[in-house]
Design a protein around this motif. Sequence first.
Motif, PDB file in Angstrom:
ATOM      1  N   GLU A 186      -7.548   0.112  -0.936  1.00  0.00           N
ATOM      2  CA  GLU A 186      -6.319   0.889  -1.104  1.00  0.00           C
ATOM      3  C   GLU A 186      -5.107  -0.007  -1.371  1.00  0.00           C
ATOM      4  OE1 GLU A 186      -6.222   4.066  -1.245  1.00  0.00           O
ATOM      5  OE2 GLU A 186      -8.069   4.756  -0.286  1.00  0.00           O
TER       6      GLU A 186
ATOM      7  N   VAL B  75       0.850  -1.183   0.000  1.00  0.00           N
ATOM      8  CA  VAL B  75       0.000   0.000   0.000  1.00  0.00           C
ATOM      9  C   VAL B  75       0.885   1.232   0.000  1.00  0.00           C
ATOM     10  CG1 VAL B  75      -1.920  -1.114   1.237  1.00  0.00           C
ATOM     11  CG2 VAL B  75      -0.181   0.122   2.518  1.00  0.00           C
TER      12      VAL B  75
ATOM     13  N   LEU C  43      -0.642   5.824   3.954  1.00  0.00           N
ATOM     14  CA  LEU C  43      -1.820   5.274   4.621  1.00  0.00           C
ATOM     15  C   LEU C  43      -1.479   4.696   5.987  1.00  0.00           C
ATOM     16  CD1 LEU C  43      -3.494   3.415   1.634  1.00  0.00           C
ATOM     17  CD2 LEU C  43      -4.261   5.535   2.702  1.00  0.00           C
TER      18      LEU C  43
END
Length: 200
Positions: free
Chosen positions: A115, A95, A99
């Motif tokens: 995501e 990812v 995040l």
Amino acid sequence: MTAAMVEPGRESGGRTWEYLLQSWRELDVPEGWRAEIDGGQIHLVPPPHRHHNGIAARVQRALYGVLPPDWEIYQTLGIHIAPLDKLYMPDLVVVSSELVEGVEAESSDPVDAAEALLVVEVTSRGNAEDDRKKKLWAYAHAPVPVYLLIDRFDAHGPTATLFTEPQNGAYKHADRVPFGDELVLPEPFAVKLDTGAFPR
């Protein structure tokens, strides 16, 4: 996989998912174990075999050579499949680092699976069917664009399968090779995995 001590169907103000997620946050999980939410329950997943870890390490090493600096590979990151109220902790997930590193230090909340750029699961003897069916279905619903399933316990011998192009809760494309063959990950990864180097 062992069901954790959470009362099935217990609700907090009519919000089962919120209750489960709060219970998941507060669990004191033994070192090496993972806690996942599936089917309205929290399940504890025992530590994997060392060959399992060896495969994950080889995939991680290959990916590090091609990832842009703002992407990262995580081994113990919870991801939430929001359409299905499931929470899994894949063997590897790629990812955006923002995040994970852009949240407050004490937060253990999962990342939205939508995501994720890539999810990798390596089967263990006790959970192989979950990785082949339940998680395949869930990741397609997220949707996770690339799901790599490394199946040491395939009935026809160890295999690696790359699932891509999720649409309407299913992957449109699957590329399956036996251990020993190369498997090419799609852009933006564009890396060749030498499955012959995976421990069996």
